[in-house]
Design a protein around this motif. Sequence first.
Motif, PDB file in Angstrom:
ATOM      1  N   ARG A  32       0.970  -1.177  -0.031  1.00  0.00           N
ATOM      2  CA  ARG A  32       0.102   0.048  -0.004  1.00  0.00           C
ATOM      3  C   ARG A  32       0.952   1.258  -0.040  1.00  0.00           C
ATOM      4  N   VAL A  33       2.021   1.049   0.675  1.00  0.00           N
ATOM      5  CA  VAL A  33       2.762   2.381   0.789  1.00  0.00           C
ATOM      6  C   VAL A  33       3.439   2.638  -0.401  1.00  0.00           C
ATOM      7  N   ARG A  34       3.851   1.615  -1.182  1.00  0.00           N
ATOM      8  CA  ARG A  34       4.793   1.535  -2.427  1.00  0.00           C
ATOM      9  C   ARG A  34       3.608   2.145  -3.450  1.00  0.00           C
ATOM     10  N   ASP A  35       2.566   1.845  -3.333  1.00  0.00           N
ATOM     11  CA  ASP A  35       1.283   2.396  -4.313  1.00  0.00           C
ATOM     12  C   ASP A  35       1.007   3.973  -3.872  1.00  0.00           C
ATOM     13  N   ASP A  36       1.599   4.538  -3.019  1.00  0.00           N
ATOM     14  CA  ASP A  36       1.143   5.909  -2.510  1.00  0.00           C
ATOM     15  C   ASP A  36      -0.201   5.732  -1.585  1.00  0.00           C
ATOM     16  N   LYS A  37      -0.385   4.756  -0.726  1.00  0.00           N
ATOM     17  CA  LYS A  37      -1.726   4.651  -0.213  1.00  0.00           C
ATOM     18  C   LYS A  37      -1.135   4.604   1.350  1.00  0.00           C
ATOM     19  N   ASP A  38      -2.343   4.842   2.156  1.00  0.00           N
ATOM     20  CA  ASP A  38      -1.823   4.770   3.589  1.00  0.00           C
ATOM     21  C   ASP A  38      -1.850   3.338   3.897  1.00  0.00           C
ATOM     22  N   PRO A  39      -0.924   3.135   5.001  1.00  0.00           N
ATOM     23  CA  PRO A  39      -1.291   1.486   5.441  1.00  0.00           C
ATOM     24  C   PRO A  39      -2.620   1.455   6.120  1.00  0.00           C
ATOM     25  N   MET A  65       6.256   3.574   8.805  1.00  0.00           N
ATOM     26  CA  MET A  65       6.053   4.214   7.405  1.00  0.00           C
ATOM     27  C   MET A  65       6.204   5.801   7.871  1.00  0.00           C
ATOM     28  N   ILE A  66       6.868   6.563   7.024  1.00  0.00           N
ATOM     29  CA  ILE A  66       7.109   7.945   7.147  1.00  0.00           C
ATOM     30  C   ILE A  66       6.970   8.332   5.525  1.00  0.00           C
ATOM     31  N   ARG A  67       6.019   9.412   5.582  1.00  0.00           N
ATOM     32  CA  ARG A  67       5.540  10.245   4.403  1.00  0.00           C
ATOM     33  C   ARG A  67       5.977  11.433   4.440  1.00  0.00           C
ATOM     34  N   TYR A  68       6.900  11.925   3.472  1.00  0.00           N
ATOM     35  CA  TYR A  68       7.227  13.307   3.555  1.00  0.00           C
ATOM     36  C   TYR A  68       6.533  14.010   2.520  1.00  0.00           C
ATOM     37  N   ASP A  69       5.951  15.147   3.061  1.00  0.00           N
ATOM     38  CA  ASP A  69       5.202  16.112   1.993  1.00  0.00           C
ATOM     39  C   ASP A  69       5.540  17.419   2.391  1.00  0.00           C
ATOM     40  N   ARG A  70       6.789  17.799   1.919  1.00  0.00           N
ATOM     41  CA  ARG A  70       7.490  19.049   2.177  1.00  0.00           C
ATOM     42  C   ARG A  70       8.137  19.509   0.958  1.00  0.00           C
ATOM     43  N   GLU A  71       8.358  20.790   1.005  1.00  0.00           N
ATOM     44  CA  GLU A  71       9.067  21.488  -0.304  1.00  0.00           C
ATOM     45  C   GLU A  71      10.534  20.886  -0.567  1.00  0.00           C
ATOM     46  N   CYS A  72      11.140  20.771   0.608  1.00  0.00           N
ATOM     47  CA  CYS A  72      12.603  20.133   0.384  1.00  0.00           C
ATOM     48  C   CYS A  72      12.738  18.556   0.251  1.00  0.00           C
ATOM     49  N   SER A  74      10.307  15.053  -0.782  1.00  0.00           N
ATOM     50  CA  SER A  74       8.820  14.545  -1.019  1.00  0.00           C
ATOM     51  C   SER A  74       9.000  13.132  -1.294  1.00  0.00           C
ATOM     52  N   ALA A  75       8.751  12.137  -0.333  1.00  0.00           N
ATOM     53  CA  ALA A  75       9.000  10.689  -0.416  1.00  0.00           C
ATOM     54  C   ALA A  75       8.447   9.799   0.535  1.00  0.00           C
ATOM     55  N   SER A  76       8.276   8.717   0.425  1.00  0.00           N
ATOM     56  CA  SER A  76       7.963   7.794   1.509  1.00  0.00           C
ATOM     57  C   SER A  76       8.830   6.739   1.882  1.00  0.00           C
ATOM     58  N   GLU A  77       8.988   6.497   3.114  1.00  0.00           N
ATOM     59  CA  GLU A  77       9.799   5.198   3.493  1.00  0.00           C
ATOM     60  C   GLU A  77       9.103   4.207   4.261  1.00  0.00           C
ATOM     61  N   PHE A  78       9.446   3.183   4.213  1.00  0.00           N
ATOM     62  CA  PHE A  78       8.912   2.126   4.813  1.00  0.00           C
ATOM     63  C   PHE A  78      10.153   1.206   5.131  1.00  0.00           C
ATOM     64  N   GLY A  79      10.148   0.929   6.569  1.00  0.00           N
ATOM     65  CA  GLY A  79      11.178   0.098   7.065  1.00  0.00           C
ATOM     66  C   GLY A  79      11.210  -0.281   8.694  1.00  0.00           C
ATOM     67  N   PRO A  80      11.997  -0.672   9.349  1.00  0.00           N
ATOM     68  CA  PRO A  80      11.845  -1.124  10.782  1.00  0.00           C
ATOM     69  C   PRO A  80      11.523  -0.204  11.610  1.00  0.00           C
ATOM     70  N   PHE A  81      11.035  -0.280  12.802  1.00  0.00           N
ATOM     71  CA  PHE A  81      10.554   0.638  13.609  1.00  0.00           C
ATOM     72  C   PHE A  81      11.297   1.553  14.177  1.00  0.00           C
ATOM     73  N   ILE A  82      12.847   1.154  13.897  1.00  0.00           N
ATOM     74  CA  ILE A  82      13.780   2.210  14.403  1.00  0.00           C
ATOM     75  C   ILE A  82      14.257   3.232  13.417  1.00  0.00           C
ATOM     76  N   ILE A  83      13.560   3.320  12.254  1.00  0.00           N
ATOM     77  CA  ILE A  83      14.120   4.300  11.256  1.00  0.00           C
ATOM     78  C   ILE A  83      13.765   5.473  11.854  1.00  0.00           C
ATOM     79  N   LYS A  84      14.663   6.666  11.454  1.00  0.00           N
ATOM     80  CA  LYS A  84      14.507   7.899  12.128  1.00  0.00           C
ATOM     81  C   LYS A  84      13.700   8.962  10.910  1.00  0.00           C
TER      82      LYS A  84
END
Length: 94
Positions: A32-39, A65-72, A74-84
């Motif tokens: 779902r994250v890979r297809d730009d949907k919410d988990p 899952m971290i979704r960035y919607d900022r000017e600087c 714009s991306a989505s990350e999916f990984g272990p719970f320790i990602i910052k």
Amino acid sequence: MDTKKTALTVLKVLILLILFSWIVIVFVDYLRVRDDKDPMFCLSKVENKYDDGTTTICTGLGYKMIRYDRECLSASEFGPFIIKERTCDSKDSK
């Protein structure tokens, strides 16, 4: 002796069922994250607001899952719970 063997078999099946369910949950949310949907299976959801946009952090069962919607950034990350969360002034955001 038979009762002990039966209990051990039931325990093994139960552990395998829980493990399989967890794998399915992680896989569904990843797709779902890979297809730009919410988990679907989000235990906690936090939205951070910045001057140039927002970031959404969704924590699941052992993953984040971290979704960035900022000017600087714009991306989505999916990984272990320790990602910052990345910041715009760090080297890895470019």
